[in-house]
Design a protein around this motif. Structure first.
Motif, mmCIF file in Angstrom:
data_model
loop_
_atom_site.group_PDB
_atom_site.id
_atom_site.type_symbol
_atom_site.label_atom_id
_atom_site.label_comp_id
_atom_site.label_asym_id
_atom_site.label_seq_id
_atom_site.Cartn_x
_atom_site.Cartn_y
_atom_site.Cartn_z
ATOM 1 N N LEU A 140 -19.982 -77.553 62.246
ATOM 2 C CA LEU A 140 -21.039 -77.581 63.256
ATOM 3 C C LEU A 140 -22.111 -78.574 62.832
ATOM 4 O O LEU A 140 -22.565 -79.402 63.639
ATOM 5 C CB LEU A 140 -21.640 -76.185 63.450
ATOM 6 C CG LEU A 140 -22.953 -76.117 64.233
ATOM 7 C CD1 LEU A 140 -22.822 -76.735 65.625
ATOM 8 C CD2 LEU A 140 -23.449 -74.687 64.324
ATOM 9 N N THR A 141 -22.508 -78.511 61.585
ATOM 10 C CA THR A 141 -23.501 -79.453 61.066
ATOM 11 C C THR A 141 -23.010 -80.881 61.250
ATOM 12 O O THR A 141 -23.736 -81.749 61.740
ATOM 13 C CB THR A 141 -23.775 -79.154 59.582
ATOM 14 O OG1 THR A 141 -24.159 -77.782 59.433
ATOM 15 C CG2 THR A 141 -24.869 -80.045 59.041
ATOM 16 N N LEU A 142 -21.773 -81.122 60.885
ATOM 17 C CA LEU A 142 -21.189 -82.456 61.024
ATOM 18 C C LEU A 142 -21.115 -82.887 62.488
ATOM 19 O O LEU A 142 -21.381 -84.047 62.824
ATOM 20 C CB LEU A 142 -19.788 -82.470 60.408
ATOM 21 C CG LEU A 142 -19.061 -83.795 60.375
ATOM 22 C CD1 LEU A 142 -19.815 -84.826 59.546
ATOM 23 C CD2 LEU A 142 -17.655 -83.594 59.831
ATOM 24 N N ALA A 143 -20.800 -81.955 63.366
ATOM 25 C CA ALA A 143 -20.687 -82.271 64.793
ATOM 26 C C ALA A 143 -22.024 -82.663 65.412
ATOM 27 O O ALA A 143 -22.051 -83.262 66.493
ATOM 28 C CB ALA A 143 -20.090 -81.078 65.548
ATOM 29 N N MET A 144 -23.119 -82.370 64.734
ATOM 30 C CA MET A 144 -24.441 -82.740 65.231
ATOM 31 C C MET A 144 -24.754 -84.222 65.009
ATOM 32 O O MET A 144 -25.713 -84.750 65.586
ATOM 33 C CB MET A 144 -25.517 -81.881 64.543
ATOM 34 C CG MET A 144 -25.389 -80.387 64.771
ATOM 35 S SD MET A 144 -25.505 -79.884 66.484
ATOM 36 C CE MET A 144 -27.138 -80.429 66.882
ATOM 37 N N VAL A 145 -23.964 -84.911 64.186
ATOM 38 C CA VAL A 145 -24.267 -86.304 63.829
ATOM 39 C C VAL A 145 -24.416 -87.218 65.046
ATOM 40 O O VAL A 145 -25.411 -87.938 65.154
ATOM 41 C CB VAL A 145 -23.248 -86.860 62.813
ATOM 42 C CG1 VAL A 145 -23.394 -88.366 62.635
ATOM 43 C CG2 VAL A 145 -23.397 -86.146 61.478
ATOM 44 N N PRO A 146 -23.477 -87.249 66.001
ATOM 45 C CA PRO A 146 -23.665 -88.163 67.136
ATOM 46 C C PRO A 146 -24.953 -87.905 67.919
ATOM 47 O O PRO A 146 -25.657 -88.853 68.298
ATOM 48 C CB PRO A 146 -22.423 -87.922 68.003
ATOM 49 C CG PRO A 146 -21.384 -87.453 67.033
ATOM 50 C CD PRO A 146 -22.155 -86.604 66.050
ATOM 51 N N ALA A 147 -25.300 -86.644 68.136
ATOM 52 C CA ALA A 147 -26.533 -86.326 68.863
ATOM 53 C C ALA A 147 -27.761 -86.736 68.060
ATOM 54 O O ALA A 147 -28.739 -87.253 68.616
ATOM 55 C CB ALA A 147 -26.585 -84.841 69.205
ATOM 56 N N MET A 148 -27.721 -86.528 66.758
ATOM 57 C CA MET A 148 -28.844 -86.926 65.913
ATOM 58 C C MET A 148 -29.006 -88.442 65.906
ATOM 59 O O MET A 148 -30.122 -88.949 65.976
ATOM 60 C CB MET A 148 -28.670 -86.382 64.506
ATOM 61 C CG MET A 148 -28.840 -84.892 64.404
ATOM 62 S SD MET A 148 -28.488 -84.315 62.730
ATOM 63 C CE MET A 148 -29.146 -82.656 62.807
ATOM 64 N N LEU A 149 -27.890 -89.142 65.842
ATOM 65 C CA LEU A 149 -27.941 -90.599 65.892
ATOM 66 C C LEU A 149 -28.524 -91.058 67.228
ATOM 67 O O LEU A 149 -29.396 -91.930 67.266
ATOM 68 C CB LEU A 149 -26.544 -91.175 65.670
ATOM 69 C CG LEU A 149 -26.499 -92.659 65.371
ATOM 70 C CD1 LEU A 149 -25.534 -92.929 64.229
ATOM 71 C CD2 LEU A 149 -26.084 -93.454 66.575
ATOM 72 N N GLN A 150 -28.087 -90.423 68.290
ATOM 73 C CA GLN A 150 -28.539 -90.806 69.627
ATOM 74 C C GLN A 150 -30.030 -90.548 69.832
ATOM 75 O O GLN A 150 -30.700 -91.309 70.523
ATOM 76 C CB GLN A 150 -27.724 -90.071 70.689
ATOM 77 C CG GLN A 150 -27.979 -90.553 72.091
ATOM 78 C CD GLN A 150 -27.043 -89.889 73.082
ATOM 79 O OE1 GLN A 150 -26.461 -88.843 72.840
ATOM 80 N NE2 GLN A 150 -26.890 -90.519 74.237
#
Length: 151
Positions: free
Chosen positions: A66-76
């Motif tokens: 879940l933490t890893l899956a947040m990467v694209p949203a955080m980048l965006q």
């Protein structure tokens, strides 16, 4: 929010931290939704009462993925590649989860550009990602995130 105007500017930033994302709260609802989406209902993520009794953390913790899956949203929410028509997640290297993410944590990502590789029809950006927990003493996730960008 940082704007990076073009590929030349992206290449000029190799080796630098370029952005810091906004904070994102990890709620039990988010954890439960991820558990449902992935069919990973391990008790350390979803059983609040058992975690209070048996977990060394005293509460539920988010899935590492879940933490890893947040990467694209955080980048965006941290930056915008102005001249990019389409970007795709190409893969990951060296993913680690050095610390837990207890429910209620707030996370953000530190983003650096490790490399930029030209492709026939675009470019690949290798991002260095360190996700930190507010008040934590070490990252909760570190990874190399590979993105393909196209005009």
């Amino acid at each position: 929010m940082r704007d990076i105007a073009n590929l030349a500017d992206t290449k000029a930033l190799v080796g630098q931290e370029v952005a810091l994302s906004e904070w994102v709260e990890i709620t039990q609802e988010r954890i439960n939704g991820f558990a449902d989406a992935t069919n990973d209902h391990q008790w350390i993520h979803v059983d609040v009462e058992r975690c209070q009794r048996e977990s060394p953390y005293g509460t539920t913790v988010a899935h590492g993925f879940l933490t890893l899956a947040m990467v694209p949203a955080m980048l965006q929410n941290a930056l915008r590649l102005v001249d990019v028509g389409m970007a795709i997640n190409y893969g990951l290297n060296k993913v680690r989860f050095p610390a837990p993410v207890p429910v209620g944590s707030r996370l953000r990502a530190r983003l650096s550009i490790l490399a930029v590789r030209d492709l026939a029809d675009g470019a690949q950006i290798d991002w260095g990602v360190a996700i930190e927990r507010e008040g934590g003493d070490k990252p909760v996730c570190v990874a190399e995130f590979l993105m393909r960008r196209y005009p």
